[in-house]
Scaffold this active site. Structure first.
Site, PDB file in Angstrom:
ATOM      1  N   HIS A 222       0.964  -1.200   0.176  1.00 42.68           N
ATOM      2  CA  HIS A 222      -0.217   0.425   0.133  1.00 42.68           C
ATOM      3  C   HIS A 222       0.992   1.736  -0.259  1.00 42.68           C
ATOM      4  CE1 HIS A 222      -1.918   3.076   1.469  1.00 42.68           C
ATOM      5  NE2 HIS A 222      -2.337   2.514   2.745  1.00 42.68           N
ATOM      6  N   TYR A 256      -6.165   8.613   1.841  1.00 40.38           N
ATOM      7  CA  TYR A 256      -6.085  10.193   3.031  1.00 40.38           C
ATOM      8  C   TYR A 256      -4.823  10.236   3.153  1.00 40.38           C
ATOM      9  CZ  TYR A 256      -2.771   5.973   4.735  1.00 40.38           C
ATOM     10  OH  TYR A 256      -1.588   4.872   4.936  1.00 40.38           O
ATOM     11  N   ASP A 541     -28.487 -20.043  18.121  1.00 37.92           N
ATOM     12  CA  ASP A 541     -29.418 -21.040  17.757  1.00 37.92           C
ATOM     13  C   ASP A 541     -29.461 -21.659  17.753  1.00 37.92           C
ATOM     14  OD1 ASP A 541     -30.168 -19.332  15.353  1.00 37.92           O
ATOM     15  OD2 ASP A 541     -31.879 -18.868  16.930  1.00 37.92           O
TER      16      ASP A 541
HETATM   17  P1  FAD Z   1       3.830  -6.036  13.398  1.00 40.54           P
HETATM   18  O1  FAD Z   1       3.716  -4.769  13.244  1.00 40.54           O
HETATM   19  O2  FAD Z   1       3.936  -6.178  11.173  1.00 40.54           O
HETATM   20  O3  FAD Z   1       4.756  -6.740  14.567  1.00 40.54           O
HETATM   21  C1  FAD Z   1       4.266  -8.215  13.774  1.00 40.54           C
HETATM   22  C2  FAD Z   1       5.888  -8.181  14.239  1.00 40.54           C
HETATM   23  O4  FAD Z   1       6.238  -9.868  14.650  1.00 40.54           O
HETATM   24  C3  FAD Z   1       6.933  -7.436  13.755  1.00 40.54           C
HETATM   25  O5  FAD Z   1       7.419  -7.054  15.222  1.00 40.54           O
HETATM   26  C4  FAD Z   1       7.834  -8.901  12.899  1.00 40.54           C
HETATM   27  O6  FAD Z   1       9.946  -8.387  13.093  1.00 40.54           O
HETATM   28  C5  FAD Z   1       7.349  -9.706  14.228  1.00 40.54           C
HETATM   29  N1  FAD Z   1       7.427 -11.280  13.670  1.00 40.54           N
HETATM   30  C6  FAD Z   1       7.458 -11.983  12.404  1.00 40.54           C
HETATM   31  N2  FAD Z   1       7.605 -13.273  12.433  1.00 40.54           N
HETATM   32  C7  FAD Z   1       8.208 -13.321  13.423  1.00 40.54           C
HETATM   33  C8  FAD Z   1       9.723 -14.054  13.832  1.00 40.54           C
HETATM   34  N3  FAD Z   1       9.148 -15.552  13.366  1.00 40.54           N
HETATM   35  N4  FAD Z   1      10.110 -14.530  15.069  1.00 40.54           N
HETATM   36  C9  FAD Z   1       9.859 -13.265  15.655  1.00 40.54           C
HETATM   37  N5  FAD Z   1       9.434 -12.290  14.945  1.00 40.54           N
HETATM   38  C10 FAD Z   1       8.466 -11.737  14.027  1.00 40.54           C
HETATM   39  N6  FAD Z   1      -3.663   0.816  10.634  1.00 40.54           N
HETATM   40  C11 FAD Z   1      -3.693   1.916  10.357  1.00 40.54           C
HETATM   41  O7  FAD Z   1      -4.657   1.810  11.899  1.00 40.54           O
HETATM   42  N7  FAD Z   1      -4.280   3.817  10.426  1.00 40.54           N
HETATM   43  C12 FAD Z   1      -2.959   3.758   8.836  1.00 40.54           C
HETATM   44  O8  FAD Z   1      -3.118   4.733   9.096  1.00 40.54           O
HETATM   45  C13 FAD Z   1      -2.504   2.090   8.569  1.00 40.54           C
HETATM   46  N8  FAD Z   1      -1.786   3.059   7.935  1.00 40.54           N
HETATM   47  C14 FAD Z   1      -0.297   2.003   7.681  1.00 40.54           C
HETATM   48  C15 FAD Z   1       0.246   2.544   6.220  1.00 40.54           C
HETATM   49  C16 FAD Z   1       1.177   2.269   5.556  1.00 40.54           C
HETATM   50  C17 FAD Z   1       2.177   2.461   4.430  1.00 40.54           C
HETATM   51  C18 FAD Z   1       1.250   0.498   5.883  1.00 40.54           C
HETATM   52  C19 FAD Z   1       2.305  -0.297   5.378  1.00 40.54           C
HETATM   53  C20 FAD Z   1      -0.384  -0.472   6.921  1.00 40.54           C
HETATM   54  C21 FAD Z   1      -0.259   0.391   7.178  1.00 40.54           C
HETATM   55  N9  FAD Z   1      -1.641   0.751   8.317  1.00 40.54           N
HETATM   56  C22 FAD Z   1      -2.674   1.883   9.168  1.00 40.54           C
HETATM   57  C23 FAD Z   1      -1.750  -1.299   9.142  1.00 40.54           C
HETATM   58  C24 FAD Z   1      -0.844  -1.515   9.854  1.00 40.54           C
HETATM   59  O9  FAD Z   1       0.401  -0.966  10.071  1.00 40.54           O
HETATM   60  C25 FAD Z   1      -0.792  -2.494  10.472  1.00 40.54           C
HETATM   61  O10 FAD Z   1      -1.913  -3.296  10.748  1.00 40.54           O
HETATM   62  C26 FAD Z   1      -0.101  -2.807  11.767  1.00 40.54           C
HETATM   63  O11 FAD Z   1       1.161  -2.441  12.267  1.00 40.54           O
HETATM   64  C27 FAD Z   1      -0.368  -4.562  12.454  1.00 40.54           C
HETATM   65  O12 FAD Z   1       0.373  -4.927  13.896  1.00 40.54           O
HETATM   66  P2  FAD Z   1       0.724  -6.084  13.970  1.00 40.54           P
HETATM   67  O13 FAD Z   1       1.523  -5.788  15.730  1.00 40.54           O
HETATM   68  O14 FAD Z   1       0.269  -7.089  14.119  1.00 40.54           O
HETATM   69  O15 FAD Z   1       2.453  -6.296  12.619  1.00 40.54           O
HETATM   70  N1  THG Z   2     -34.001 -24.600  11.022  1.00 34.47           N
HETATM   71  C1  THG Z   2     -33.134 -25.300  11.331  1.00 34.47           C
HETATM   72  N2  THG Z   2     -32.585 -25.057  12.066  1.00 34.47           N
HETATM   73  C2  THG Z   2     -31.896 -23.972  11.773  1.00 34.47           C
HETATM   74  C3  THG Z   2     -32.704 -22.882  11.472  1.00 34.47           C
HETATM   75  C4  THG Z   2     -33.923 -23.123  10.881  1.00 34.47           C
HETATM   76  N3  THG Z   2     -31.157 -23.726  12.864  1.00 34.47           N
HETATM   77  C5  THG Z   2     -30.407 -22.263  12.746  1.00 34.47           C
HETATM   78  C6  THG Z   2     -31.200 -21.342  12.928  1.00 34.47           C
HETATM   79  N4  THG Z   2     -32.067 -21.403  12.185  1.00 34.47           N
HETATM   80  C7  THG Z   2     -32.402 -21.041  14.086  1.00 34.47           C
HETATM   81  N5  THG Z   2     -33.424 -20.433  14.039  1.00 34.47           N
HETATM   82  C8  THG Z   2     -34.546 -20.233  14.282  1.00 34.47           C
HETATM   83  C9  THG Z   2     -34.893 -19.846  14.993  1.00 34.47           C
HETATM   84  C10 THG Z   2     -36.723 -19.787  15.408  1.00 34.47           C
HETATM   85  C11 THG Z   2     -37.345 -21.237  15.007  1.00 34.47           C
HETATM   86  C12 THG Z   2     -36.301 -21.811  14.238  1.00 34.47           C
HETATM   87  C13 THG Z   2     -35.207 -21.798  14.316  1.00 34.47           C
HETATM   88  C14 THG Z   2     -38.465 -21.429  15.979  1.00 34.47           C
HETATM   89  N6  THG Z   2     -38.866 -20.989  16.565  1.00 34.47           N
HETATM   90  C15 THG Z   2     -40.351 -21.167  17.334  1.00 34.47           C
HETATM   91  C16 THG Z   2     -40.834 -20.089  18.316  1.00 34.47           C
HETATM   92  O1  THG Z   2     -40.090 -19.525  18.632  1.00 34.47           O
HETATM   93  O2  THG Z   2     -41.853 -19.648  18.514  1.00 34.47           O
HETATM   94  C17 THG Z   2     -40.574 -22.598  17.694  1.00 34.47           C
HETATM   95  C18 THG Z   2     -40.097 -22.762  19.484  1.00 34.47           C
HETATM   96  C19 THG Z   2     -40.205 -23.534  19.701  1.00 34.47           C
HETATM   97  O3  THG Z   2     -41.200 -23.569  20.399  1.00 34.47           O
HETATM   98  O4  THG Z   2     -39.631 -24.173  21.069  1.00 34.47           O
HETATM   99  O5  THG Z   2     -39.498 -21.966  14.896  1.00 34.47           O
HETATM  100  O6  THG Z   2     -34.399 -22.200  10.070  1.00 34.47           O
HETATM  101  N7  THG Z   2     -33.751 -26.939  11.196  1.00 34.47           N
END
Ligand code: FAD
Ligand code: THG
Length: 808
Positions: A222, A256, A541
Site C-alpha cells: 500500500h 487519506y 441458536d
Molecule cells: P507488525 O507491526 O508487523 O508486527 C509483527 C512483528 O512480528 C514484527 O515486529 C516482526 O518483526 C515480528 N515477527 C514476524 N515474524 C517473526 C518471527 N518468526 N519471529 C519473531 N518475530 C517475528 N493502520 C491503521 O490503523 N491506520 C493507518 O493509518 C495505517 N496506515 C498504514 C500505512 C502503511 C503504509 C502500512 C504498511 C500499514 C498501515 N496500517 C495502518 C496498518 C498497520 O500498520 C498494521 O495493520 C499494524 O501495524 C499491524 O500490527 P502488528 O503488530 O500485527 O504487525
Molecule cells: N431450521 C433449522 N435449524 C435452524 C434454523 C432453521 N437452525 C438455525 C436457525 N435456523 C435457528 N433459528 C430458528 C429460529 C426460530 C425457530 C426455529 C429456528 C422457531 N421458533 C419457534 C418460536 O420461537 O415460536 C418455535 C420455538 C419452540 O417451539 O420451541 O421455529 O430455520 N432446522
C-alpha cells in the site's frame, strides 16, 4: 497463570503483553526478530490514522477502546495519540449520502460525530478545496496514533509488571507436546510456554502454516508518500505536535491525508492490488531493517497525486519527497483473525489487525485466553468463521484483493461478491436458474434472492416504491413471494442451512450439556435451543431433531458452531457436517399439507405429525427426513434428502404443488417473513453480547434440566438493560436496512438490527435494541441515511401471535 510467549512486538504484541499482565499474567515473554520497538514490521511505519467509525459494531468498539487507551499512554518523546479529530469528505452525491449512513453508525455505536457543510469542512481543514466538496463527516475523538511510541509505552507497562521483551529473537518453529503447544523454537533454543500467541503481523500466516493452520490473509503493498514543504502549513505545527488539522479521508479517490509538521502524508489505495509473495519477500529482505517496506512504484502513484492535488490545491507547488510501498495484511472480509488453534491447544493468533483496532483486539484476546470469553463479540473475527472453500489459496487471494480494491468503496449491506461465484450450488440450482432466480452469495453458496418467474404475482399487489439505495439487491417480487407464502404455498431452498449429525452413545448427554433447552426427549422430537458461552452469551441458536436414540440432526448457523461443538466433543460422540451431502427444501404455507400429503405414505395431519416433530418417511419413492419447523412461521416442513435425490425431490414437489399454485420463493421473502413472525437471526439480531432474556429467548432455556454451558452465569446475570424489540414503521414507504440509530424522545437509545417489508401489514417491520422498560406503543424515530422515519414499538410477534397459522 499460564506461561505465555507472544510472537511479535508490533502494536498487537505489545498491547497484548500489556493486557495480559494487567489481568495478572506475569510470565509473559514477547519475542521479535527485529530490534525494539521499531521492529521493522508494519507498525514501524504506519502513519497511524485512527478513524473509529465502522459498519461493524465490534470493530468500532475495538477502535474506541484503542483511542481511550492510547490517549492515556505517556512516552518520553511525546504524544502517543494526537486527538486531532477525523474528517471524511464527500465529493460525490453517493458518498455524501453514504456519510449520512456512516453518521448513523457512529450514533448507533456511540462515537461522537457530526455531518458538516462544505463551508464547515473548509473551516476545519483550510487546505481542502471547498468547491469540490458536498459536505463531510467530522468525528472529534479520532486522531493520530504514534504507533511505535504506543507500542513502547504499552510494552514498558507490561515490563513493569514482569513481562520480558526479547529483540533479535526469531521464531523458527513451534514446539508441541501431546497435542498442546510447548513453546517456540528460536535460534537460541526452545522457549517453553503453555500459550503461544502469534501476533507476527503479515508473517503470521507463514508461522501458522507450520502448525497446520491456514490464516486467510494476504500481505498487500500500500503506497504512502510524504510531500515536501507545503507553504500554508509552515508555522502551523511544531516538531512535537506534528499535526493539528483533522486527519482527512477522500474516499471517492481512495486517499487519506495527515500532516507531518509542514508536510503532508498521503496514503493511497488508488492502485492495483499488489499482493506480496512471501517466499521471495523473506529471501529478498533477509537481514534488512525494514522488511515490510518495498520500493516505491512511481507509476502506481500518478493518479493518486492528481486526485490529491485536486482536493488540496496547495500540493501543486510541491512533490513527493519520501515514499514507499508498505506491507500489511488484508483478509477476505476485512476483519481481523483471532482465536485458538483447535488442533493445537494453546496456539493463538491475533492477526490482520490495524493500529486502529489493536488495543481492542489485544484486550479481547487477553480475555479470551485468560477467561475463556470476551466482553465484545468477536465472532466476525473468529479464526473458525471461514467455510472450507474460503481457506483455499485462490479464494483467499481473490477475495482479499477485492477487499483491497473496495476498501474505501461505498458498500451496500446486501452487496455480494462477484468473483468466484458458483462454488456451492444446491441440487435445485438448475431449476432456480430456469425460473429466473437472482442469486446472491453466502458461505460460498448460491442462494436465490427472488425469482423473475414470480413477476406475474405483482399485478394485484401494491408495493411502495423504494429509494435508489434500498431498491438495490431487492425487488418487489420478493414481497409478492412472501405474501404468496402466507396465502398459498411456496418452496424455499434451505440447502445452505448448516447441519450436523451428532451421534454415538454420548450424543444426548453431550447436546444436553452444550445447549440450554431439554433435548433429551422422545425420538422424533425437535427442540429449539441455544448455545451459550461460559458467561451466558448466545453463541448460536439451533434446532435439534432426535432421529434415533443416539442420532441427532442439528440445524446450526455457521462454521463457528461446528468449531464450538468439536472443541467440547467427548470421544463417544461423532460430529459430522452433513450440509454438503444433503439438501433441504422448505414447503410452507396454508396449502402445504394439501400439497405434500398425497405424496407421503405417513399421516401428515396436525395430530398425526405434530408441530416441532421429525419424521423419516418417503415422498414418492424418495427417502426424506421431514421436520415440522418453519422459519417463516407457516404450516409446513423442512424436507431433507440425500443430495442425489434433490433434483427429483424438487420436481416431485413442484409438480404436486402446481394445482395449489406453488411457487419457488427466495431469501428476501424468507427474511421478511421471519422478522414479522418474531424469529431472530443469529449474528445480526443477537450475538455473544446478549443473554437469552435480552432477546426474548428465555423460553428456550431450561434452568431445571441440569447443568449446561452458561447456566451458572445465567443464574448470576443481572436484568438486561436493553432488549430486542419489534418496531413497525408508520409510513408504508419507510424502509431501513439495519444498523440505523433509533431515537426515543430525541435521544439515541438503540439501533436497528434487521428489517424487512411485512407482506402481512404492508409496512416495514424491524428489530431494534431499546432500553428495558420501553413500552409497546411508544413512538421512536429511526435515522435512515439522514431521513427520519417514525415507528412504533410493537408487541411480539407482529404476525400470528396466537400461532394459529402454524398449529393447524
Ligand atoms: P507488525 O507491526 O508487523 O508486527 C509483527 C512483528 O512480528 C514484527 O515486529 C516482526 O518483526 C515480528 N515477527 C514476524 N515474524 C517473526 C518471527 N518468526 N519471529 C519473531 N518475530 C517475528 N493502520 C491503521 O490503523 N491506520 C493507518 O493509518 C495505517 N496506515 C498504514 C500505512 C502503511 C503504509 C502500512 C504498511 C500499514 C498501515 N496500517 C495502518 C496498518 C498497520 O500498520 C498494521 O495493520 C499494524 O501495524 C499491524 O500490527 P502488528 O503488530 O500485527 O504487525
Ligand atoms: N431450521 C433449522 N435449524 C435452524 C434454523 C432453521 N437452525 C438455525 C436457525 N435456523 C435457528 N433459528 C430458528 C429460529 C426460530 C425457530 C426455529 C429456528 C422457531 N421458533 C419457534 C418460536 O420461537 O415460536 C418455535 C420455538 C419452540 O417451539 O420451541 O421455529 O430455520 N432446522
Amino acid at each position: 497463570m499460564p506461561k505465555i510467549v507472544v510472537i511479535g512486538a508490533g502494536i498487537v504484541g505489545t498491547s497484548l503483553a500489556d493486557e495480559l499482565t494487567a489481568r495478572g499474567a506475569t510470565d509473559v515473554t514477547v519475542v521479535d526478530r527485529g530490534p525494539l520497538f521499531a521492529t521493522g514490521g508494519s507498525t514501524s511505519h504506519a502513519p497511524g490514522l485512527v478513524f473509529q467509525t465502522n459498519p461493524s459494531k465490534t470493530m468500532t468498539a475495538f477502535a474506541r477502546y484503542t483511542v481511550e487507551k492510547f490517549c492515556a499512554l505517556s512516552h518520553p518523546d511525546g504524544w502517543a495519540f494526537n486527538q486531532v479529530g477525523g474528517l471524511e469528505v464527500a465529493t460525490t452525491p453517493e458518498r455524501w449520502a453514504d456519510l449520512h449512513r456512516k453518521a448513523g453508525w457512529a450514533q448507533a455505536w456511540g462515537i461522537e460525530g457530526r455531518l458538516l457543510s462544505a463551508d464547515e469542512c473548509a473551516a476545519l481543514h483550510p487546505l481542502v478545496d471547498r468547491d469540490r466538496l458536498l459536505g463531510g463527516f467530522h468525528t472529534p475523538t479520532d486522531g493520530l496514533a504514534k504507533a511505535v511510541r504506543a507500542a513502547e509505552a504499552q510494552a514498558r507497562r507490561a515490563m513493569a509488571r514482569g513481562a520480558t521483551f526479547l529483540p533479535h529473537t526469531e521464531v523458527l518453529g513451534i514446539a508441541e507436546k501431546a497435542g498442546r503447544v510447548a513453546g517456540v523454537q528460536t535460534s537460541d533454543g526452545v522457549l517453553a510456554a503453555d500459550v503461544v500467541v502469534c501476533a507476527a503481523g503479515f508473517w503470521g500466516a507463514e508461522l501458522a502454516k507450520r502448525v497446520g493452520l491456514v490464516l486467510p490473509l494476504v500481505p498487500m503493498a500500500h503506497q504512502y508518500a510524504r510531500t515536501g514543504q507545503i507553504a500554508p502549513l509552515v508555522g502551523r505545527n511544531t516538531e512535537r505536535t506534528e499535526a493539528g488539522l483533522p486527519i482527512l479521508r477522500h474516499q471517492d479517490a481512495d486517499l487519506y491525508f495527515r500532516e507531518h509538521v509542514d508536510r503532508i502524508g498521503i496514503g493511497s489505495y488508488c492502485h492495483r492490488p499488489m499482493p506480496v509473495d512471501m517466499s521471495t519477500l523473506m529471501a529478498d529482505t533477509a537481514g534488512e531493517s525494514m522488511p515490510s517496506m518495498l520500493p516505491f512504484t512511481d507509476e502506481d502513484f500518478a493518479p493518486a497525486w492528481r486526485e490529491a492535488a485536486g482536493l488540496i490545491p496547495a500540493l501543486e507547488d510541491s512533490k513527493v519527497e519520501e515514499a514507499f510501498n508498505g506491507i500489511f495484511s488484508f483478509t477476505p472480509d476485512g476483519f481481523s483473525i483471532m482465536g485458538e488453534h483447535r488442533d493445537l491447544a494453546g496456539f493463538w493468533v491475533a492477526e490482520a489487525v490495524w493500529v486502529t483496532h489493536s488495543a481492542g483486539v489485544a484486550k479481547a484476546t487477553a480475555e479470551w485466553i485468560l477467561d475463556g470469553t470476551t466482553e465484545v463479540d468477536v465472532s466476525e473475527c473468529d479464526l473458525y468463521r471461514f467455510e472450507d472453500v474460503a481457506r483455499s489459496p485462490e479464494f483467499v487471494m481473490t477475495t482479499s484483493s477485492q477487499a483491497f480494491v473496495e476498501v474505501y468503496d461505498v458498500i451496500h449491506p446486501h452487496q455480494f461478491r462477484s468473483d468466484l461465484r458458483g462454488l456451492r450450488t444446491s441440487p435445485f440450482h438448475q431449476r432456480h436458474v430456469e425460473s429466473g432466480a437472482h442469486f446472491y452469495e453466502g458461505g460460498g453458496w448460491e442462494r436465490p434472492a427472488w425469482f423473475e418467474a414470480n413477476a406475474g404475482l405483482l399485478t394485484d399487489l401494491d408495493v411502495p416504491e423504494r429509494d435508489d439505495w434500498s431498491a438495490r439487491f431487492w425487488s418487489p417480487i420478493a414481497v409478492a413471494e412472501a405474501r404468496h407464502t402466507r396465502e398459498r404455498v411456496a418452496m424455499y431452498d434451505m440447502t445452505p442451512l448448516t447441519r450436523y449429525e451428532v451421534s454415538g452413545p454420548g450424543a444426548a448427554a453431550f447436546l444436553q450439556r452444550m445447549t440450554t433447552n431439554n433435548i433429551d426427549k422422545s425420538v422424533g422430537s425437535v427442540t429449539y435451543t441455544l448455545l451459550l458461552d461460559q458467561k451466558g452469551g448466545i453463541r448460536s441458536d439451533l434446532t435439534v431433531a432426535r432421529l434415533g436414540p443416539a442420532t441427532f440432526q442439528v440445524g446450526a448457523n455457521s462454521p463457528r458452531d461446528f468449531d464450538w461443538l468439536e472443541r467440547h466433543r467427548p470421544d463417544d460422540v461423532v460430529l459430522r457436517d452433513i450440509t454438503g451431502g444433503t439438501c433441504c427444501v422448505g414447503v410452507w404455507g396454508p396449502l402445504a399439507r394439501d400439497m405434500v400429503q398425497p405424496l407421503c405414505p405417513d399421516d401428515l395431519s396436525h395430530s398425526g405429525f405434530r408441530y416441532f416433530r421429525a419424521l423419516r418417511t418417503y415422498l414418492g419413492a424418495i427417502p426424506v427426513t421431514m421436520l415440522r419447523v418453519s422459519y417463516v412461521g407457516e404450516l409446513g416442513w423442512e424436507i431433507y434428502a440425500s443430495a442425489e435425490y434433490g433434483g427429483a425431490l424438487w420436481d416431485l414437489l413442484h409438480d404436486a404443488g402446481r394445482a395449489h399454485g406453488v411457487i419457488a420463493a427466495g431469501r428476501v421473502a424468507l427474511n421478511s417473513l421471519r422478522i414479522e413472525k418474531g424469529y431472530r437471526s443469529w449474528g445480526t439480531d443477537m450475538t455473544t453480547e446478549h443473554r437469552p432474556a435480552a432477546v426474548g429467548l428465555d423460553f428456550a432455556v431450561r434452568m431445571d434440566k441440569g447443568d449446561f454451558v452458561g447456566r451458572a452465569a445465567l443464574e448470576q446475570a443481572p436484568l438486561p438493560l436493553n432488549r430486542l424489540r419489534s418496531i413497525v414503521f408508520d409510513e408504508p414507504d419507510a424502509v431501513v436496512l439495519g444498523k440505523e440509530p433509533v431515537y426515543l424522545a430525541g435521544d439515541c437509545a438503540g439501533y436497528v438490527t434487521s428489517a424487512g417489508f411485512s407482506p402481512t401489514i404492508g409496512r416495514t417491520v424491524a428489530y431494534a435494541w431499546l432500553p428495558t422498560g420501553t413500552q409497546d406503543g411508544e413512538a421512536v424515530t429511526v435515522d435512515y441515511r439522514g431521513t427520519r422515519h417514525t415507528a412504533t414499538v410493537h408487541s411480539e410477534p407482529v404476525v400470528d401471535p396466537d400461532m394459529s397459522r402454524i398449529r393447524r
